[in-house]
Design an enzyme around this catalytic site. Structure first.
Site, PDB file in Angstrom:
ATOM      1  CG  PHE A   1      -2.361  -0.242   0.968  1.00  0.00           C
ATOM      2  CD1 PHE A   1      -2.780  -1.256   0.129  1.00  0.00           C
ATOM      3  CD2 PHE A   1      -3.327   0.562   1.558  1.00  0.00           C
ATOM      4  CE1 PHE A   1      -4.131  -1.468  -0.118  1.00  0.00           C
ATOM      5  CE2 PHE A   1      -4.687   0.367   1.319  1.00  0.00           C
ATOM      6  CZ  PHE A   1      -5.085  -0.655   0.472  1.00  0.00           C
TER       7      PHE A   1
ATOM      8  CD  GLN B   1      -6.171   9.842   3.031  1.00  0.00           C
ATOM      9  OE1 GLN B   1      -6.831   8.875   3.375  1.00  0.00           O
ATOM     10  NE2 GLN B   1      -4.869   9.922   3.226  1.00  0.00           N
TER      11      GLN B   1
ATOM     12  CG  HIS C   1      -8.602   7.280  -2.161  1.00  0.00           C
ATOM     13  ND1 HIS C   1      -8.237   6.770  -3.384  1.00  0.00           N
ATOM     14  CD2 HIS C   1      -8.390   6.302  -1.263  1.00  0.00           C
ATOM     15  CE1 HIS C   1      -7.816   5.518  -3.217  1.00  0.00           C
ATOM     16  NE2 HIS C   1      -7.896   5.211  -1.936  1.00  0.00           N
TER      17      HIS C   1
ATOM     18  CG  LEU D   1     -12.107   4.049  -2.530  1.00  0.00           C
ATOM     19  CD1 LEU D   1     -11.423   5.396  -2.427  1.00  0.00           C
ATOM     20  CD2 LEU D   1     -11.871   3.252  -1.276  1.00  0.00           C
TER      21      LEU D   1
ATOM     22  CD  GLU E   1      -3.077   3.513  -1.003  1.00  0.00           C
ATOM     23  OE1 GLU E   1      -3.733   4.554  -0.811  1.00  0.00           O
ATOM     24  OE2 GLU E   1      -2.099   3.191  -0.312  1.00  0.00           O
TER      25      GLU E   1
ATOM     26  NE  ARG F   1      -5.145   6.102   0.556  1.00  0.00           N
ATOM     27  CZ  ARG F   1      -6.040   5.437   1.266  1.00  0.00           C
ATOM     28  NH1 ARG F   1      -6.777   6.074   2.159  1.00  0.00           N
ATOM     29  NH2 ARG F   1      -6.208   4.146   1.087  1.00  0.00           N
TER      30      ARG F   1
ATOM     31  CG  HIS G   1     -10.871   8.217   1.173  1.00  0.00           C
ATOM     32  ND1 HIS G   1     -11.911   7.380   0.822  1.00  0.00           N
ATOM     33  CD2 HIS G   1      -9.958   7.432   1.802  1.00  0.00           C
ATOM     34  CE1 HIS G   1     -11.628   6.136   1.229  1.00  0.00           C
ATOM     35  NE2 HIS G   1     -10.461   6.153   1.839  1.00  0.00           N
TER      36      HIS G   1
ATOM     37  NE  ARG H   1      -7.313   7.033   6.452  1.00  0.00           N
ATOM     38  CZ  ARG H   1      -7.604   5.967   5.708  1.00  0.00           C
ATOM     39  NH1 ARG H   1      -7.006   4.812   5.927  1.00  0.00           N
ATOM     40  NH2 ARG H   1      -8.492   6.045   4.737  1.00  0.00           N
TER      41      ARG H   1
HETATM   42  C1  LIG Z   1     -15.158   3.618   0.542  1.00  0.00           C
HETATM   43  C2  LIG Z   1     -14.174   3.555   1.672  1.00  0.00           C
HETATM   44  C3  LIG Z   1     -13.168   2.598   1.663  1.00  0.00           C
HETATM   45  C4  LIG Z   1     -12.242   2.538   2.709  1.00  0.00           C
HETATM   46  N1  LIG Z   1     -11.258   1.582   2.666  1.00  0.00           N
HETATM   47  C5  LIG Z   1     -10.389   1.502   3.705  1.00  0.00           C
HETATM   48  C6  LIG Z   1      -9.399   0.468   3.725  1.00  0.00           C
HETATM   49  O1  LIG Z   1      -9.317  -0.391   2.848  1.00  0.00           O
HETATM   50  N2  LIG Z   1      -8.535   0.441   4.768  1.00  0.00           N
HETATM   51  C7  LIG Z   1      -8.584   1.350   5.788  1.00  0.00           C
HETATM   52  O2  LIG Z   1      -7.786   1.271   6.718  1.00  0.00           O
HETATM   53  N3  LIG Z   1      -9.540   2.326   5.792  1.00  0.00           N
HETATM   54  C8  LIG Z   1     -10.437   2.408   4.785  1.00  0.00           C
HETATM   55  N4  LIG Z   1     -11.397   3.394   4.807  1.00  0.00           N
HETATM   56  C9  LIG Z   1     -11.566   4.213   6.016  1.00  0.00           C
HETATM   57  C10 LIG Z   1     -12.254   3.377   7.093  1.00  0.00           C
HETATM   58  O3  LIG Z   1     -13.148   2.479   6.499  1.00  0.00           O
HETATM   59  C11 LIG Z   1     -13.030   4.241   8.088  1.00  0.00           C
HETATM   60  O4  LIG Z   1     -12.231   5.286   8.545  1.00  0.00           O
HETATM   61  C12 LIG Z   1     -13.460   3.398   9.286  1.00  0.00           C
HETATM   62  O5  LIG Z   1     -14.120   2.226   8.868  1.00  0.00           O
HETATM   63  C13 LIG Z   1     -14.348   4.206  10.204  1.00  0.00           C
HETATM   64  O6  LIG Z   1     -14.862   3.348  11.185  1.00  0.00           O
HETATM   65  P1  LIG Z   1     -15.680   3.924  12.425  1.00  0.00           P
HETATM   66  O7  LIG Z   1     -16.039   2.758  13.255  1.00  0.00           O
HETATM   67  O8  LIG Z   1     -14.884   5.013  13.035  1.00  0.00           O
HETATM   68  O9  LIG Z   1     -16.962   4.604  11.780  1.00  0.00           O
HETATM   69  P2  LIG Z   1     -18.094   4.046  10.786  1.00  0.00           P
HETATM   70  O10 LIG Z   1     -17.830   2.704  10.291  1.00  0.00           O
HETATM   71  O11 LIG Z   1     -18.292   5.129   9.793  1.00  0.00           O
HETATM   72  O12 LIG Z   1     -19.352   3.947  11.732  1.00  0.00           O
HETATM   73  C14 LIG Z   1     -19.983   5.083  12.274  1.00  0.00           C
HETATM   74  C15 LIG Z   1     -21.145   4.634  13.105  1.00  0.00           C
HETATM   75  O13 LIG Z   1     -21.681   5.755  13.800  1.00  0.00           O
HETATM   76  C16 LIG Z   1     -23.078   5.714  13.758  1.00  0.00           C
HETATM   77  N5  LIG Z   1     -23.582   7.102  13.834  1.00  0.00           N
HETATM   78  C17 LIG Z   1     -23.210   8.168  13.094  1.00  0.00           C
HETATM   79  N6  LIG Z   1     -23.927   9.247  13.450  1.00  0.00           N
HETATM   80  C18 LIG Z   1     -24.765   8.847  14.435  1.00  0.00           C
HETATM   81  C19 LIG Z   1     -25.764   9.486  15.188  1.00  0.00           C
HETATM   82  N7  LIG Z   1     -26.065  10.781  15.046  1.00  0.00           N
HETATM   83  N8  LIG Z   1     -26.438   8.754  16.098  1.00  0.00           N
HETATM   84  C20 LIG Z   1     -26.180   7.440  16.286  1.00  0.00           C
HETATM   85  N9  LIG Z   1     -25.234   6.789  15.593  1.00  0.00           N
HETATM   86  C21 LIG Z   1     -24.539   7.485  14.680  1.00  0.00           C
HETATM   87  C22 LIG Z   1     -23.423   5.041  12.450  1.00  0.00           C
HETATM   88  O14 LIG Z   1     -24.686   4.403  12.554  1.00  0.00           O
HETATM   89  C23 LIG Z   1     -22.299   4.025  12.315  1.00  0.00           C
HETATM   90  O15 LIG Z   1     -22.659   2.810  12.926  1.00  0.00           O
HETATM   91  C24 LIG Z   1     -12.330   3.462   3.773  1.00  0.00           C
HETATM   92  C25 LIG Z   1     -13.344   4.402   3.788  1.00  0.00           C
HETATM   93  C26 LIG Z   1     -14.239   4.466   2.738  1.00  0.00           C
HETATM   94  C27 LIG Z   1     -15.285   5.545   2.773  1.00  0.00           C
END
Ligand SMILES: Cc1cc2nc3c(=O)[nH]c(=O)nc-3n(C[C@H](O)[C@H](O)[C@H](O)COP(=O)(O)OP(=O)(O)OC[C@H]3O[C@@H](n4cnc5c(N)ncnc54)[C@H](O)[C@@H]3O)c2cc1C
Length: 565
Positions: free
Chosen positions: A117, A230, A232, A242, A245, A276, A341, A376
Site C-alpha cells: 500500500f 484526505q 483519495h 472509491l 488503493e 495519498r 475520502h 493518513r
Molecule cells: C469507501 C471507503 C473505503 C475505505 N477503505 C479503507 C481500507 O481499505 N482500509 C482502511 O484502513 N480504511 C479504509 N477506509 C476508512 C475506514 O473504512 C473508516 O475510517 C473506518 O471504517 C471508520 O470506522 P468507524 O467505526 O470510526 O466509523 P463508521 O464505520 O463510519 O461507523 C460510524 C457509526 O456511527 C453511527 N452514527 C453516526 N452518526 C450517528 C448518530 N447521530 N447517532 C447514532 N449513531 C450514529 C453510524 O450508525 C455508524 O454505525 C475506507 C473508507 C471508505 C469511505
C-alpha cells in the site's frame, strides 16, 4: 429514561470493538443510527495494516518500521507515542480478528496474505479480496451477538449530556417512532465515523455527516486538526465511488492522456504507491495542466495484471467499474480523479480515548488521537478502529468500575432532554424561506471548490465567508416533512447545523495554517514550516464561530525530516 453503565455510540468497527471490550466487564450498550453492518466500515475495500511479516518481500518488517512509515506519512504531525502503540498492538489485533473468523486472503503457505500500500516500505496490508471492511464488520457483529451486547439501532443521537465537567449520557431520537429519549450512562464512547459528506465529491456513505464530531464540539469538547482532509487519488469519474488503493497495490498504473506513467515525475521511487496526498496532488496537477482526459480524469490501468488476478483480488472494484462507468478493467482502463475520502482530524483525545470531558471517550474516524497527523496511510484507519476501539472500551470500563452510579445526575439529564425536545419541536415547525437541501448543496460545493487539494489564502477566505453566510441563512430554514415517524427531514436539518459548524472549523484551521503539510497544501506557502507550525490545531465552538488554539506534537524517537518517496 434508559440507563447503561457504558454507552457506545456507533456500530462501525471502532464502536463494536469498544463494546466487545467493555461488555464483559460492565453493562454496555451500542446505539447506532443504522444497523451496525450498514456502517461505513463495511465499505472499506483494500485492507488493514499490521507488521506481520508474512510475505517473502516483508520478512524484515516490524512494528517500529510501521511506526516510522506512519509518522513520515503523517508529515510528522502524528503523536508518536500513539503511533507506536498502534503499530505494536497491530499484529495481535489481526490475529484476534482471524480467530473470530475473518476470512483473510491467504498466501500459498496458508498465512494471512499482505499487499503493498502507499507510503509503506513493505507489503503490510492484510486483506480479504477487496471487501476487507465488510468481512471484518460482519465477523465483529457476530461476536457482539454472541456476547449478547444490547444494540439500539435506528437511534440518532442529538446531544451529549453533561453535568459540569462530567459526561452523563446522550439524548437520542428513535427514527421509526420519532420518540426522543435520554440515555443515562457513567461513560459514553463516540465512534460515529467521519464527516466526508461536508464535501460534494466524497467517497463516503451518505451517513458520514460527522454527527459525533459536531455534537462533541457543541458540548465544549475541542476538535483537533480539522483542516487535514484526505483526498483519495482514485475515485471513479463522476460518481466518486472509491477504487481501492489495493488496485495500485496489486500493480495498477496511473496514466495521463499522453500515455505517460506520470508518477515518475513526482515520486520516482514509490511511483503509484507514494502516499495519498502526493499521488492526489500529482493527478490533480496533470489534470490542471491539460494532460488529463477530456472529462477531467486520468486512467487507472489494470489490464496488464491479467484476468485471473483481477478476478481473484479485485472482484469488487471490477463490478463497480462495470456497473457505474461501463468499463471492464480487464479490457479497458478505469477513469478516475481524486475525491474527498477521510477526516484526519476529529474529537481531541489521547490513545485511551480520553477527552477533556470526564467519562467521555472517542475512537475511530470521529476521533483524533492523533495517529494520522497531516496525512493518513491507506490501511491504517481500519487498524486504528480496532486498536483504539479496544483501548477506549477498556479505559471506559475501568473508569466506570471505580465510580458510583450517575443517578445523581438526574437533574442534568432531565434538563438536557427537555432542551432537546424543545429544540426539535422548534425545528419541526420551522417555516423560514431557506430550503435546507439547497444550503447543504452549497456547503458541499463550497468545500470542494474552496477547501480542496490545493489551497490559497484568497480561496480559503472566500470559503470561510461563504460558510458563515450559510450559517446565517440556516436560521431561516424551513422543514418540509412534519411527521413523527421516520422524519428524515428533521434529522437532515439537525445534521446540517453540525455540518456547517464542522465546515467552518475546517476552513478556519486551513486559513490560519500558513504552511504546506501532508494533505494541507497551500500554494501561497508551499513549504512545511516546523518552526512555526509543528503543532496541532484545536478548534473550540463559540457563539461567534470557531476559536483556534494550538498544542504541541508528541515526538518520541523520529525527528522531523524532509519527506521523499
Ligand atoms: C469507501 C471507503 C473505503 C475505505 N477503505 C479503507 C481500507 O481499505 N482500509 C482502511 O484502513 N480504511 C479504509 N477506509 C476508512 C475506514 O473504512 C473508516 O475510517 C473506518 O471504517 C471508520 O470506522 P468507524 O467505526 O470510526 O466509523 P463508521 O464505520 O463510519 O461507523 C460510524 C457509526 O456511527 C453511527 N452514527 C453516526 N452518526 C450517528 C448518530 N447521530 N447517532 C447514532 N449513531 C450514529 C453510524 O450508525 C455508524 O454505525 C475506507 C473508507 C471508505 C469511505
Amino acid at each position: 429514561m434508559i440507563h447503561h453503565q457504558v454507552i457506545v455510540v456507533g456500530g462501525g468497527l471502532a464502536g463494536l470493538r469498544a463494546a466487545l471490550e467493555a461488555a464483559p466487564q460492565v453493562d454496555t450498550a451500542v446505539l447506532s443510527l443504522v444497523h451496525p453492518v450498514r456502517s461505513h466500515s463495511g465499505a472499506a475495500q483494500g485492507g488493514i495494516n499490521a507488521a506481520l511479516a508474512n510475505m517473502e518481500a516483508c520478512k524484515d518488517d516490524n512494528p517500529e518500521k510501521h511506526a516510522f512509515d506512519t509518522i513520515k506519512g503523517s508529515d510528522f504531525l502524528a503523536d508518536q507515542d500513539a503511533v507506536e502503540i498502534m503499530t505494536r498492538e497491530g499484529p495481535a489485533c489481526i490475529i484476534e480478528l482471524e480467530h473470530w473468523g475473518v476470512p483473510f486472503s491467504r498466501t500459498p503457505q496458508g498465512k494471512i496474505a499482505q499487499r503493498p500500500f502507499g507510503g509503506a516500505g513493505y507489503p503490510r496490508t492484510c486483506y480479504a479480496a477487496d471487501k476487507t471492511g465488510l468481512y471484518i464488520l460482519h465477523t465483529m457483529y457476530e461476536q457482539v451477538v454472541k456476547q449478547g451486547v444490547r444494540v439500539y439501532d435506528e437511534w440518532a443521537i442529538l446531544s451529549l449530556i453533561r453535568d459540569g465537567d462530567t459526561c452523563c449520557g446522550v439524548v437520542a431520537m428513535h427514527l421509526p417512532t420519532g420518540q426522543i429519549e435520554a440515555f443515562q450512562a457513567e461513560a459514553v464512547i463516540f465512534a460515529t465515523g467521519g464527516a466526508g459528506r461536508i464535501y460534494s465529491n466524497s467517497t463516503n456513505s451518505h451517513i458520514c455527516t460527522g454527527d459525533g464530531m459536531s455534537i462533541a464540539y457543541h458540548a465544549g469538547v475541542p476538535l483537533k486538526d480539522m483542516e487535514f482532509i484526505q483526498f483519495h487519488p482514485t475515485a471513479l469519474l463522476r460518481t466518486n465511488i472509491l477504487i481501492t488503493e489495493g488496485a495500485r497495490g496489486e500493480g495498477g498504473y496511473l496514466v495521463n492522456r499522453l500515455g505517460e506513467r506520470f508518477m515518475e515525475k513526482y515520486a520516482p521511487k514509490a511511483m503509484e504507491l507514494a502516499p495519498r496526498d502526493i499521488v492526489s496532488r500529482s493527478i490533480q496537477t496533470e489534470i490542471n495542466e491539460g494532460r488529463g482526459f477530456e472529462d477531467g480524469c486520468v486512467h487507472l490501468d489494470l489490464r496488464h495484471l491479467g484476468r485471473e488476478k483481477i478476478l481473484e483480488r479485485l472482484p469488487g472494484i471490477r463490478a463497480i467499474a462495470m456497473d457505474f462507468a461501463g468499463v471492464d478493467p480487464i479490457e479497458k482502463p478505469i477513469p478516475i480523479h481524486p475525491g474527498q475520502h477521510y477526516t484526519m482530524g476529529g474529537i481531541d483525545c489521547n490513545y485511551r480515548g480520553e477527552t477533556g470531558l470526564k467519562g467521555f471517550y472517542a475512537a475511530g474516524e470521529c476521533a483524533c488521537v492523533s495517529v494520522h497527523g497531516a496525512n493518513r496511510l491507506g490501511g491504517n484507519s481500519l487498524l486504528e478502529t480496532v486498536v483504539f476501539g479496544k483501548l477506549s472500551g477498556a479505559r471506559a470500563a475501568e473508569f466506570v468500575r471505580g465510580k458510583a452510579s450517575s443517578q445523581g445526575n438526574a437533574n442534568a439529564v432531565e434538563q438536557a432532554l427537555a432542551r432537546v425536545v424543545a429544540e426539535t419541536e422548534k425545528l419541526r415547525s420551522a417555516d423560514g424561506k431557506e430550503d435546507p437541501a439547497s444550503l447543504r448543496l452549497e456547503m458541499q460545493k463550497t468545500m470542494a471548490d474552496k477547501v480542496g487539494i490545493f489551497r490559497t489564502k484568497q480561496e480559503l477566505a472566500e470559503g470561510l465567508a461563504a460558510i458563515q453566510a450559510l450559517q446565517k441563512r440556516y436560521r431561516e430554514i424551513r422543514l418540509n416533512g412534519r411527521q413523527k415517524r421516520f422524519n428524515l427531514d428533521l434529522l437532515r436539518n439537525w445534521e446540517l447545523k453540525g455540518m456547517l459548524d464542522l465546515s467552518e472549523a475546517v476552513v478556519a484551521g486551513a486559513l490560519a495554517r500558513e504552511e504546506s503539510r501532508g494533505s494541507h497544501s497551500r500554494t501561497d506557502f508551499p513549504k512545511r514550516d516546523d518552526v512555526n507550525w509543528l503543532k496541532h490545531t484545536l478548534a473550540f465552538h463559540t457563539p461567534e464561530g470557531a476559536r483556534l488554539e494550538y498544542k504541541p506534537v508528541t515526538i518520541t524517537r523520529f525527528q522531523p525530516e524532509e519527506r521523499k518517496y
